[in-house]
Design a protein around this motif. Structure first.
Motif, PDB file in Angstrom:
ATOM      1  N   ILE A  47       0.843  -1.193   0.000  1.00  0.00           N
ATOM      2  CA  ILE A  47       0.000   0.000   0.000  1.00  0.00           C
ATOM      3  C   ILE A  47       0.879   1.244   0.000  1.00  0.00           C
ATOM      4  CG2 ILE A  47      -1.727   1.325   1.311  1.00  0.00           C
ATOM      5  CD1 ILE A  47      -2.543  -1.387   2.596  1.00  0.00           C
ATOM      6  N   GLY A  48       0.545   2.194  -0.856  1.00  0.00           N
ATOM      7  CA  GLY A  48       1.157   3.518  -0.826  1.00  0.00           C
ATOM      8  C   GLY A  48       0.057   4.547  -0.619  1.00  0.00           C
ATOM      9  N   MET A  49       0.337   5.600   0.121  1.00  0.00           N
ATOM     10  CA  MET A  49      -0.699   6.586   0.451  1.00  0.00           C
ATOM     11  C   MET A  49      -0.081   7.974   0.560  1.00  0.00           C
ATOM     12  SD  MET A  49      -3.258   6.528   3.740  1.00  0.00           S
ATOM     13  CE  MET A  49      -4.167   7.988   4.262  1.00  0.00           C
ATOM     14  N   ALA A  84      -2.390  -6.338   6.925  1.00  0.00           N
ATOM     15  CA  ALA A  84      -1.283  -7.293   6.825  1.00  0.00           C
ATOM     16  C   ALA A  84      -0.472  -7.076   5.540  1.00  0.00           C
ATOM     17  CB  ALA A  84      -1.774  -8.739   6.912  1.00  0.00           C
ATOM     18  N   LYS A  85      -0.441  -5.826   5.037  1.00  0.00           N
ATOM     19  CA  LYS A  85       0.324  -5.507   3.839  1.00  0.00           C
ATOM     20  C   LYS A  85       1.336  -4.407   4.158  1.00  0.00           C
ATOM     21  CE  LYS A  85      -3.652  -6.459   0.848  1.00  0.00           C
ATOM     22  NZ  LYS A  85      -3.179  -7.787   0.400  1.00  0.00           N
ATOM     23  N   PRO A  86       2.569  -4.529   3.661  1.00  0.00           N
ATOM     24  CA  PRO A  86       3.553  -3.463   3.884  1.00  0.00           C
ATOM     25  C   PRO A  86       3.044  -2.137   3.320  1.00  0.00           C
ATOM     26  CG  PRO A  86       4.317  -5.007   2.203  1.00  0.00           C
ATOM     27  CD  PRO A  86       3.107  -5.610   2.835  1.00  0.00           C
ATOM     28  N   THR A  87       3.271  -1.072   4.072  1.00  0.00           N
ATOM     29  CA  THR A  87       2.680   0.235   3.740  1.00  0.00           C
ATOM     30  C   THR A  87       3.726   1.334   3.843  1.00  0.00           C
ATOM     31  OG1 THR A  87       0.520  -0.473   4.577  1.00  0.00           O
ATOM     32  CG2 THR A  87       0.890   1.904   4.394  1.00  0.00           C
ATOM     33  N   ILE A  88       3.652   2.274   2.917  1.00  0.00           N
ATOM     34  CA  ILE A  88       4.513   3.456   2.965  1.00  0.00           C
ATOM     35  C   ILE A  88       3.669   4.675   2.617  1.00  0.00           C
ATOM     36  CG2 ILE A  88       5.259   3.195   0.552  1.00  0.00           C
ATOM     37  CD1 ILE A  88       8.028   4.285   1.529  1.00  0.00           C
ATOM     38  N   ILE A  89       3.954   5.818   3.256  1.00  0.00           N
ATOM     39  CA  ILE A  89       3.211   7.044   2.991  1.00  0.00           C
ATOM     40  C   ILE A  89       4.166   8.136   2.548  1.00  0.00           C
ATOM     41  CG2 ILE A  89       1.398   6.459   4.646  1.00  0.00           C
ATOM     42  CD1 ILE A  89       2.622   8.534   6.567  1.00  0.00           C
ATOM     43  N   GLY A  90       3.609   9.152   1.893  1.00  0.00           N
ATOM     44  CA  GLY A  90       4.405  10.292   1.452  1.00  0.00           C
ATOM     45  C   GLY A  90       3.563  11.554   1.458  1.00  0.00           C
ATOM     46  N   ASN A  91       4.226  12.691   1.488  1.00  0.00           N
ATOM     47  CA  ASN A  91       3.541  13.976   1.322  1.00  0.00           C
ATOM     48  C   ASN A  91       2.796  13.976  -0.005  1.00  0.00           C
ATOM     49  OD1 ASN A  91       4.027  16.749  -0.218  1.00  0.00           O
ATOM     50  ND2 ASN A  91       3.626  17.222   1.917  1.00  0.00           N
ATOM     51  N   ASP A  92       1.582  14.544  -0.025  1.00  0.00           N
ATOM     52  CA  ASP A  92       0.757  14.446  -1.234  1.00  0.00           C
ATOM     53  C   ASP A  92       1.382  15.150  -2.439  1.00  0.00           C
ATOM     54  OD1 ASP A  92       0.300  16.976  -0.157  1.00  0.00           O
ATOM     55  OD2 ASP A  92      -1.878  16.831  -0.217  1.00  0.00           O
ATOM     56  N   ALA A  93       2.051  16.297  -2.215  1.00  0.00           N
ATOM     57  CA  ALA A  93       2.704  16.975  -3.329  1.00  0.00           C
ATOM     58  C   ALA A  93       3.885  16.161  -3.846  1.00  0.00           C
ATOM     59  CB  ALA A  93       3.165  18.368  -2.917  1.00  0.00           C
ATOM     60  N   ASN A  94       4.615  15.510  -2.939  1.00  0.00           N
ATOM     61  CA  ASN A  94       5.693  14.624  -3.365  1.00  0.00           C
ATOM     62  C   ASN A  94       5.148  13.471  -4.193  1.00  0.00           C
ATOM     63  OD1 ASN A  94       7.799  16.071  -2.225  1.00  0.00           O
ATOM     64  ND2 ASN A  94       7.870  14.853  -0.356  1.00  0.00           N
ATOM     65  N   ALA A 269       1.568   7.661  -5.311  1.00  0.00           N
ATOM     66  CA  ALA A 269       1.483   6.779  -4.143  1.00  0.00           C
ATOM     67  C   ALA A 269       1.691   5.324  -4.559  1.00  0.00           C
ATOM     68  CB  ALA A 269       0.137   6.951  -3.451  1.00  0.00           C
ATOM     69  N   ALA A 270       1.157   4.951  -5.736  1.00  0.00           N
ATOM     70  CA  ALA A 270       1.376   3.604  -6.249  1.00  0.00           C
ATOM     71  C   ALA A 270       2.855   3.371  -6.547  1.00  0.00           C
ATOM     72  CB  ALA A 270       0.532   3.383  -7.506  1.00  0.00           C
ATOM     73  N   LYS A 271       3.507   4.376  -7.130  1.00  0.00           N
ATOM     74  CA  LYS A 271       4.942   4.258  -7.410  1.00  0.00           C
ATOM     75  C   LYS A 271       5.731   4.105  -6.118  1.00  0.00           C
ATOM     76  CE  LYS A 271       8.629   4.418 -10.047  1.00  0.00           C
ATOM     77  NZ  LYS A 271       8.962   3.287 -10.943  1.00  0.00           N
ATOM     78  N   LEU A 272       5.352   4.865  -5.089  1.00  0.00           N
ATOM     79  CA  LEU A 272       5.995   4.711  -3.783  1.00  0.00           C
ATOM     80  C   LEU A 272       5.908   3.274  -3.303  1.00  0.00           C
ATOM     81  CD1 LEU A 272       5.047   7.631  -1.324  1.00  0.00           C
ATOM     82  CD2 LEU A 272       7.315   7.012  -2.151  1.00  0.00           C
ATOM     83  N   ALA A 273       4.715   2.694  -3.433  1.00  0.00           N
ATOM     84  CA  ALA A 273       4.510   1.325  -2.969  1.00  0.00           C
ATOM     85  C   ALA A 273       5.368   0.342  -3.749  1.00  0.00           C
ATOM     86  CB  ALA A 273       3.035   0.955  -3.087  1.00  0.00           C
ATOM     87  N   TRP A 274       5.442   0.498  -5.072  1.00  0.00           N
ATOM     88  CA  TRP A 274       6.252  -0.423  -5.877  1.00  0.00           C
ATOM     89  C   TRP A 274       7.737  -0.273  -5.561  1.00  0.00           C
ATOM     90  CZ3 TRP A 274       4.743  -4.709  -7.540  1.00  0.00           C
ATOM     91  CH2 TRP A 274       3.453  -4.902  -8.037  1.00  0.00           C
TER      92      TRP A 274
END
Length: 281
Positions: A47-49, A84-94, A269-274
């Motif tokens: 998951i990326g958010m 139960a999935k690895p998750t990473i978040i980022g600033n929305d503008a980033n 956000a999807a790219k962050l997750a990949w």
């Protein structure tokens, strides 16, 4: 929310309203419900958010989301516990910048900056094909650089920031109308509105000039709602940049309008997750 392949194909997408009031527990519960609708067969692997504010360097904690009233919310821990999935978040503008670099106007460049012109001014920096967030995760607040030492106060504590010159809220403060109204007036031949957009381009360029001198990007990409009128201010913006920036610092610099629109943050956000998955495995 969307489900994406490694190549960036959007397999399906849903839109959910943000719960009101937007308490973290309610928002993250809605995110989980959206994920279940997107991925009923439980095939997604990460998951990326994007969140509206700075996050920590590890991409796990929403440090401050002013518009949501969030402070130090452990988003990744919570979503990992619930899904139960690895998750990473980022600033929305980033995320928007990463999205444009992956699938949008910046896909042919390794070094670029993105400015999102809307209610505020957000930014993102891509260096050597990678999102740059600094040692503590908060780099890239490009709208908060100073244009006028004694200018209008900014929510950041700064004065005369770029945001206080070129955001929608700045336009409302200075002229008492909405950007889209000035856009319409200019297209109808209103000389005052035309002159405004020309001045707007020059002020935007003054901020971009400082960024170009520091980062020497291959491209400057302009997104956000105000970018819909980019044809009205790009000519004066480019002319001002050519005056303010030495040719050696802007060699082959391209100024482009973002192409992904409101989808940019989701794509990023999807790219962050990949990227996260690739590093993990």
């Amino acid at each position: 929310m969307g489900r994406f392949s490694p190549k960036g194909d959007c397999l399906n997408a849903v839109t959910w309203p943000t719960p009101q009031p937007p308490y973290p527990e309610a928002v993250l519960k809605a995110v989980v419900q959206g994920i279940q609708e997107l991925d009923p067969d439980d095939r997604a692997i990460a998951i990326g958010m994007g969140v509206p504010g700075p996050v920590d360097a590890a991409g796990r904690v929403a440090r401050r989301a002013i518009n949501l009233g969030w402070y130090d919310v452990h988003v990744s821990d919570t979503l990992e516990h619930l899904t139960a999935k690895p998750t990473i978040i980022g600033n929305d503008a980033n995320c928007a910048g990463l999205g444009e670099a992956w699938l949008g106007a910046g896909r042919q460049f390794q070094n670029l900056i993105l400015l999102t012109l809307g209610t505020g001014v957000g930014g993102a920096i891509i260096l050597n094909g990678e999102l740059f967030v600094g040692h503590d995760g908060t780099a890239g607040e490009l709208g908060l650089i100073t244009l006028d030492y004694n200018g209008a106060p900014c929510n950041s504590g700064n004065r005369g920031s770029l945001e206080q010159h070129v955001s929608a809220q700045a336009i409302r403060r200075r002229l008492g109308c909405e950007p889209h109204e000035l856009d319409q007036r200019a297209r109808q031949g209103d000389t005052e509105a035309i002159a405004f957009w020309q001045q707007y381009g020059r002020e935007l360029a003054a901020g971009i000039a400082s960024l170009v001198y520091v980062l020497t990007p291959e491209a400057v990409i302009i997104g956000g709602g105000i970018s819909a009128g980019s044809d009205l201010f790009f000519p004066s913006m480019i002319a001002e940049l050519e005056e303010r920036v030495l040719p050696t610092s802007r060699s082959n610099l391209q100024c482009l309008r973002a192409t992904l629109g409101n989808q940019a943050g989701m794509v990023g956000a999807a790219k962050l997750a990949w990227q996260f998955v690739k590093k993990q495995f």
